[in-house]
Design an enzyme around this catalytic site. Structure first.
Site, PDB file in Angstrom:
ATOM      1  N   CYS A 189     -12.536  17.189  36.789  1.00 32.11           N
ATOM      2  CA  CYS A 189     -11.889  17.913  35.683  1.00 32.11           C
ATOM      3  C   CYS A 189     -12.907  18.580  34.770  1.00 32.11           C
ATOM      4  CB  CYS A 189     -11.021  16.961  34.871  1.00 32.11           C
ATOM      5  SG  CYS A 189      -9.578  16.368  35.756  1.00 32.11           S
TER       6      CYS A 189
HETATM    7  N1  LIG Z   1      -7.523  12.568  37.803  1.00 35.48           N
HETATM    8  C1  LIG Z   1      -7.541  12.912  36.518  1.00 35.48           C
HETATM    9  O1  LIG Z   1      -8.058  12.208  35.682  1.00 35.48           O
HETATM   10  C2  LIG Z   1      -6.913  14.182  36.053  1.00 35.48           C
HETATM   11  C3  LIG Z   1      -6.744  14.341  34.681  1.00 35.48           C
HETATM   12  C4  LIG Z   1      -6.134  15.485  34.224  1.00 35.48           C
HETATM   13  C5  LIG Z   1      -5.734  16.462  35.127  1.00 35.48           C
HETATM   14  N2  LIG Z   1      -5.932  16.301  36.470  1.00 35.48           N
HETATM   15  C6  LIG Z   1      -5.456  17.345  37.385  1.00 35.48           C
HETATM   16  O2  LIG Z   1      -4.329  16.837  38.106  1.00 35.48           O
HETATM   17  C7  LIG Z   1      -4.295  17.403  39.414  1.00 35.48           C
HETATM   18  C8  LIG Z   1      -4.284  16.296  40.441  1.00 35.48           C
HETATM   19  O3  LIG Z   1      -5.488  15.565  40.300  1.00 35.48           O
HETATM   20  P1  LIG Z   1      -5.709  14.135  40.966  1.00 35.48           P
HETATM   21  O4  LIG Z   1      -6.933  13.586  40.314  1.00 35.48           O
HETATM   22  O5  LIG Z   1      -4.465  13.340  40.952  1.00 35.48           O
HETATM   23  O6  LIG Z   1      -6.062  14.559  42.459  1.00 35.48           O
HETATM   24  P2  LIG Z   1      -6.167  13.572  43.705  1.00 35.48           P
HETATM   25  O7  LIG Z   1      -7.084  14.235  44.653  1.00 35.48           O
HETATM   26  O8  LIG Z   1      -6.438  12.174  43.247  1.00 35.48           O
HETATM   27  O9  LIG Z   1      -4.701  13.567  44.300  1.00 35.48           O
HETATM   28  C9  LIG Z   1      -4.092  14.714  44.799  1.00 35.48           C
HETATM   29  C10 LIG Z   1      -3.263  14.330  46.001  1.00 35.48           C
HETATM   30  O10 LIG Z   1      -2.547  15.497  46.413  1.00 35.48           O
HETATM   31  C11 LIG Z   1      -2.445  15.459  47.826  1.00 35.48           C
HETATM   32  N3  LIG Z   1      -2.092  16.788  48.313  1.00 35.48           N
HETATM   33  C12 LIG Z   1      -2.906  17.821  48.634  1.00 35.48           C
HETATM   34  N4  LIG Z   1      -2.178  18.864  49.033  1.00 35.48           N
HETATM   35  C13 LIG Z   1      -0.872  18.490  48.955  1.00 35.48           C
HETATM   36  C14 LIG Z   1       0.350  19.147  49.235  1.00 35.48           C
HETATM   37  N5  LIG Z   1       0.394  20.424  49.614  1.00 35.48           N
HETATM   38  N6  LIG Z   1       1.501  18.448  49.075  1.00 35.48           N
HETATM   39  C15 LIG Z   1       1.489  17.178  48.662  1.00 35.48           C
HETATM   40  N7  LIG Z   1       0.352  16.508  48.363  1.00 35.48           N
HETATM   41  C16 LIG Z   1      -0.814  17.166  48.511  1.00 35.48           C
HETATM   42  C17 LIG Z   1      -3.811  14.944  48.270  1.00 35.48           C
HETATM   43  O11 LIG Z   1      -3.745  14.415  49.580  1.00 35.48           O
HETATM   44  C18 LIG Z   1      -4.101  13.893  47.213  1.00 35.48           C
HETATM   45  O12 LIG Z   1      -3.696  12.594  47.616  1.00 35.48           O
HETATM   46  C19 LIG Z   1      -5.498  18.333  39.501  1.00 35.48           C
HETATM   47  O13 LIG Z   1      -5.109  19.623  39.134  1.00 35.48           O
HETATM   48  C20 LIG Z   1      -6.448  17.764  38.448  1.00 35.48           C
HETATM   49  O14 LIG Z   1      -7.341  18.727  37.956  1.00 35.48           O
HETATM   50  C21 LIG Z   1      -6.499  15.170  36.953  1.00 35.48           C
END
Ligand SMILES: NC(=O)c1ccc[n+]([C@@H]2O[C@H](COP(=O)([O-])OP(=O)(O)OC[C@H]3O[C@@H](n4cnc5c(N)ncnc54)[C@H](O)[C@@H]3O)[C@@H](O)[C@H]2O)c1
Length: 422
Positions: free
Chosen positions: A262
């Protein structure tokens, strides 16, 4: 039902959901962000389907609370779609929205009238309006009349207690009023406080601003750590002193550079759009550059202290995840440091109490069984890579002839003459 156009619900109304049809929520992406939302929806009495192509993500989510599957089931269209897929940078540091596009293709394939789509993934300004809305309106359904779309970026901070799903107000923006109302109702049903904003772009930009603010301040603190250390002044004591001012100063702490998916990523999303409209930020560019350079600079200081070469030097990096007490290696600056160290001929090794698997990203770099015992023999230097709470840092540092502390956490007395501030 929470999606209907009724006045705000009372707890009694919430109970009524079991008599009515139980709303069906599909969460696309069962990672750090999607899984807690899916669990909260399930706890709130909603019927949840978690959709994720990754078998590991599905295995983590499969606890009986929700149905978990690799793709949407066409015969069971959801009432609410949550998009929580990754939005990383590509190999050329450009926003990669491939997963968001793929997720919307899934939604469009199972979109029924009345459905609400919530974009939780962090995207660039304008993504809701110019990317997501046209995808949803590719068929006969119209946003605000037949289907509903809102953006509600995630603000979670993994590893930080007290700021979970229901403790952190969630921004909600939309392209029109009905979608905004329905999105807020959905979050209220889960017990999540909301802050409505006047447009989707405000919500998108606010999320990017939050993390840009953090990146700029972290990069500043990393440089101040180098400067204060050279002046012989402990940085953390300086920050603590400055933070006694009741206004105008928010404390940030030095480290090995901001990692994860992030803080070093989101500012690049903002910068890209700013550049498109001829308003790129020199400060964002400098902060991204400084942050990327941080592990390199720390390594340069170590090389200098070891007599000008890292070749054959046994260096152990204690803690390799991108932040303390979180088992996530994505964008971890300690990993960057280890890889560079190895490329420069150093005899690198790592230790981490929260990493249980054998990460591919560290393949070929030996793992130490203890944070102060290099598998190759006696230590030349110990680098604090991530200050996990399981480490007794002063005691740990006593084991090494040279200790690198980019965080400024070690007391000078505990490691007198052996401490290398960076
Ligand atoms: N992790 C954090 O602390 C955090 C905080 C704020 C914002 N975000 C944002 O949230 C979003 C998700 O982040 P995250 O950390 O949960 O990511 P992550 O990688 O932990 O999880 C994302 C999941 O989405 C799945 N995925 C990919 N393509 C897909 C599709 N087409 N359909 C269904 N599932 C699919 C992946 O296999 C993965 O398991 C991102 O945009 C990130 O920038 C994350």
């Amino acid at each position: 039902m929470f999606l209907s156009n009724s006045p705000s619900e009372t707890p009694a109304d919430r109970d009524g959901i079991s008599q009515a049809r139980v709303a069906h929520v599909a969460v696309l992406g069962l990672g750090y962000v999607g899984l807690p939302i899916a669990r909260a929806a399930s706890r709130a009495g909603l019927r949840v389907t978690g959709i994720d192509p990754s078998p590991e993500a599905r295995a983590r989510a499969a606890d009986g609370e929700m149905r978990v599957q690799p793709q949407a089931a066409p015969d069971d269209p959801p009432d609410v779609w949550i998009i929580a897929v990754p939005t990383p940078l590509d190999g050329r540091d450009r926003p990669d929205l491939g997963a968001v596009r793929a997720a919307f293709a899934t939604v469009v394939g199972g979109l029924r009238p009345g459905a609400l789509v919530l974009l939780v993934s962090t995207c660039q300004p304008g993504a809701t309006r110019t990317l997501c809305a046209p995808l949803l309106e590719g068929g006969p359904l119209r946003i605000g009349e037949d289907v509903f779309l809102a953006v509600s970026p995630e603000r979670e901070n993994p590893g930080q207690s007290g700021f979970g799903l229901t403790d952190t107000p969630r921004l909600v923006g939309a392209l029109e009023a009905e979608s905004l109302t329905r999105a807020m109702r959905f979050w209220a049903w889960l017990g999540v406080p909301t802050v409505p904003v006047a447009s989707a772009e405000i919500a998108e930009c606010a999320k990017l601003l939050e993390n840009t603010y953090r990146l700029v301040n972290i990069a500043l603190m990393d440089e101040m750590q180098a400067a204060f250390a050279a002046l012989g002044v402990p940085t953390r004591a300086v920050v603590e002193a400055a933070a006694t001012k009741p206004f105008g100063f928010a404390p940030f702490w030095p480290g090995l550079g901001a990692g994860g998916h992030c803080i070093p990523v989101d500012p690049a999303y903002l910068q890209r759009e700013a550049r498109e409209v001829g308003a790129s930020s020199s400060l964002i560019a400098a902060a991204l550059r400084a942050n990327r350079a941080r592990p390199r600079r720390v390594l340069a200081r170590l090389e200098e202290a070891l007599g000008g070469s890292l070749r054959g030097r046994r260096v152990l990096v204690a803690g390799v995840t991108y932040k303390a007490d979180v088992a996530d290696l994505r964008g971890a600056t300690a990993v960057t440091l280890l890889q560079r160290l190895q490329r420069r001929g150093g005899c690198a090794a790592w230790h981490d109490p929260v990493v249980t698997a054998s990460p591919t990203i560290l393949a070929g770099i030996p793992r130490a069984l203890a944070p102060d015992a290099h598998p190759g023999g006696s230590l030349d230097a110990l680098v604090i890579g991530t200050p996990h709470s399981a480490y007794a840092l002063d005691r740990l540092a006593a084991a090494a002839p040279l200790v690198v502390d980019p965080f400024g956490l070690l007391s000078a007395d505990a490691v007198a003459g052996r401490l290398l501030h960076c």
